[in-house]
Design a protein around this motif. Structure first.
Motif, short mmCIF file in Angstrom:
data_model
loop_
_atom_site.label_atom_id
_atom_site.label_comp_id
_atom_site.label_asym_id
_atom_site.label_seq_id
_atom_site.Cartn_x
_atom_site.Cartn_y
_atom_site.Cartn_z
N GLU A 1 62.96 56.15 -4.66
CA GLU A 1 63.61 57.45 -4.73
C GLU A 1 63.64 58.20 -3.40
O GLU A 1 64.47 59.07 -3.21
CB GLU A 1 62.93 58.31 -5.80
N SER A 2 62.71 57.86 -2.49
CA SER A 2 62.70 58.57 -1.22
C SER A 2 62.03 57.74 -0.14
O SER A 2 61.40 56.72 -0.40
CB SER A 2 62.02 59.93 -1.36
N ILE A 3 62.17 58.25 1.07
CA ILE A 3 61.56 57.66 2.25
C ILE A 3 60.78 58.77 2.93
O ILE A 3 61.30 59.88 3.10
CB ILE A 3 62.63 57.12 3.22
N ARG A 4 59.54 58.48 3.33
CA ARG A 4 58.71 59.47 4.02
C ARG A 4 58.37 58.97 5.42
O ARG A 4 58.27 57.77 5.66
CB ARG A 4 57.43 59.73 3.22
N ILE A 5 58.18 59.92 6.32
CA ILE A 5 57.85 59.62 7.71
C ILE A 5 57.11 60.81 8.28
O ILE A 5 57.23 61.93 7.75
CB ILE A 5 59.13 59.29 8.51
N ASP A 6 56.34 60.57 9.34
CA ASP A 6 55.68 61.68 10.01
C ASP A 6 55.68 61.43 11.51
O ASP A 6 55.88 60.31 11.96
CB ASP A 6 54.23 61.85 9.50
N THR A 7 55.47 62.49 12.28
CA THR A 7 55.36 62.35 13.73
C THR A 7 54.53 63.50 14.30
O THR A 7 54.34 64.53 13.65
CB THR A 7 56.74 62.26 14.41
N HIS A 8 54.09 63.29 15.51
CA HIS A 8 53.27 64.25 16.24
C HIS A 8 54.05 65.54 16.48
O HIS A 8 55.24 65.50 16.78
CB HIS A 8 52.86 63.62 17.58
N PRO A 9 53.40 66.71 16.39
CA PRO A 9 54.09 67.98 16.61
C PRO A 9 54.75 68.12 17.98
O PRO A 9 55.71 68.86 18.14
CB PRO A 9 52.99 69.03 16.43
N ALA B 1 59.89 48.75 13.34
CA ALA B 1 59.30 49.75 12.45
C ALA B 1 58.55 49.03 11.34
O ALA B 1 58.87 47.88 11.01
CB ALA B 1 60.37 50.66 11.85
N ALA B 2 57.58 49.71 10.77
CA ALA B 2 56.87 49.21 9.59
C ALA B 2 57.35 50.01 8.39
O ALA B 2 57.34 51.24 8.41
CB ALA B 2 55.37 49.35 9.77
N ILE B 3 57.80 49.30 7.36
CA ILE B 3 58.30 49.91 6.12
C ILE B 3 57.29 49.58 5.04
O ILE B 3 57.20 48.43 4.59
CB ILE B 3 59.69 49.36 5.74
N ILE B 4 56.54 50.58 4.61
CA ILE B 4 55.38 50.34 3.75
C ILE B 4 55.61 50.92 2.35
O ILE B 4 55.82 52.12 2.20
CB ILE B 4 54.12 50.94 4.40
N PRO B 5 55.55 50.06 1.33
CA PRO B 5 55.72 50.54 -0.05
C PRO B 5 54.43 51.07 -0.62
O PRO B 5 53.34 50.83 -0.08
CB PRO B 5 56.15 49.27 -0.79
N GLY B 6 54.57 51.79 -1.71
CA GLY B 6 53.41 52.23 -2.44
C GLY B 6 52.91 53.59 -2.02
O GLY B 6 53.56 54.30 -1.27
N VAL B 7 51.73 53.88 -2.45
CA VAL B 7 51.13 55.16 -2.13
C VAL B 7 50.49 55.05 -0.74
O VAL B 7 49.60 54.24 -0.52
CB VAL B 7 50.07 55.56 -3.18
N ASP B 8 50.97 55.86 0.18
CA ASP B 8 50.44 55.87 1.53
C ASP B 8 49.27 56.85 1.56
O ASP B 8 49.43 58.02 1.22
CB ASP B 8 51.54 56.32 2.50
#
Length: 186
Positions: free
Chosen positions: A125-133, A65-72
């Motif tokens: 404060e949080s972790i964000r992720i997304d995926t295909h519907p 996995a890629a764990i990316i900091p900052g504003v995505d």
């Protein structure tokens, strides 16, 4: 099992795992990862930036996995609402598990080991992720690992015009409800 930062020596195994993920999605008629993304240049950049982690056992890479900091950039606009606003977060991208180990709960293991490390960072404060519907398997894994669906995001900023993914967020262990409330009002 060991979660560690990837090196360039890991690139061939990481690329093979990404191909496994691409092939699995194609077999399910899911349009995710069926173009040029993620390509070698993206994976190399992730490693050089120090963002790629691998789950390893007995010198075999089981997942990545890629764990990316900052504003995505993909998370700047959302059709919905993030749980946090103007808070430090990490984004998880390009999650994949070796085809030789599907069905063994490795994606969940990868997430749990990531959370254990991320929860130690006071400023995240949080972790964000997304995926295909249509990627129901990843949606299940994401929700099972404590993420809340927050809306949809456009992938225009990464060259995928017209593509919308489901977006999710998970608060880290140290976020207190009153802190979340204050952050949300900002």
């Amino acid at each position: 099992m060991l979660l560690r930062q990837a090196t360039m020596a890991d690139l061939p195994e990481i690329e093979a795992i990404i191909r496994d993920g691409r092939d699995l999605l194609a077999a399910q008629s899911i349009d995710q990862w069926q173009g040029i993304y993620p390509n070698t240049a993206v994976l190399v950049d992730d490693i050089h930036q120090g963002w790629t982690v691998v789950l390893e056992e007995n010198h075999e890479i089981l997942g990545t996995a890629a764990i990316i900091p900052g504003v995505d950039p993909t998370y700047r606009q959302i059709d919905g609402q993030w749980l946090t606003h103007d808070a430090a977060y990490l984004a998880i991208h390009r999650v994949a598990v070796s085809a030789h180990h599907h069905g063994h709960g490795l994606a969940g293991e990868l997430f749990q080991r990531l959370f254990a490390q991320i929860d130690q960072a006071d400023h995240i404060e949080s972790i964000r992720i997304d995926t295909h519907p249509q990627n129901m398997a990843m949606q299940h894994i994401i929700k099972k690992n404590g993420f809340t669906e927050t809306g949809r995001i456009d992938l225009d900023s990464v060259g995928l015009a017209g593509v919308q993914d489901f977006a999710y967020e998970r608060l880290t262990a140290h976020v207190q409800p009153e802190h979340l409330f204050q952050t949300s009002l900002a």
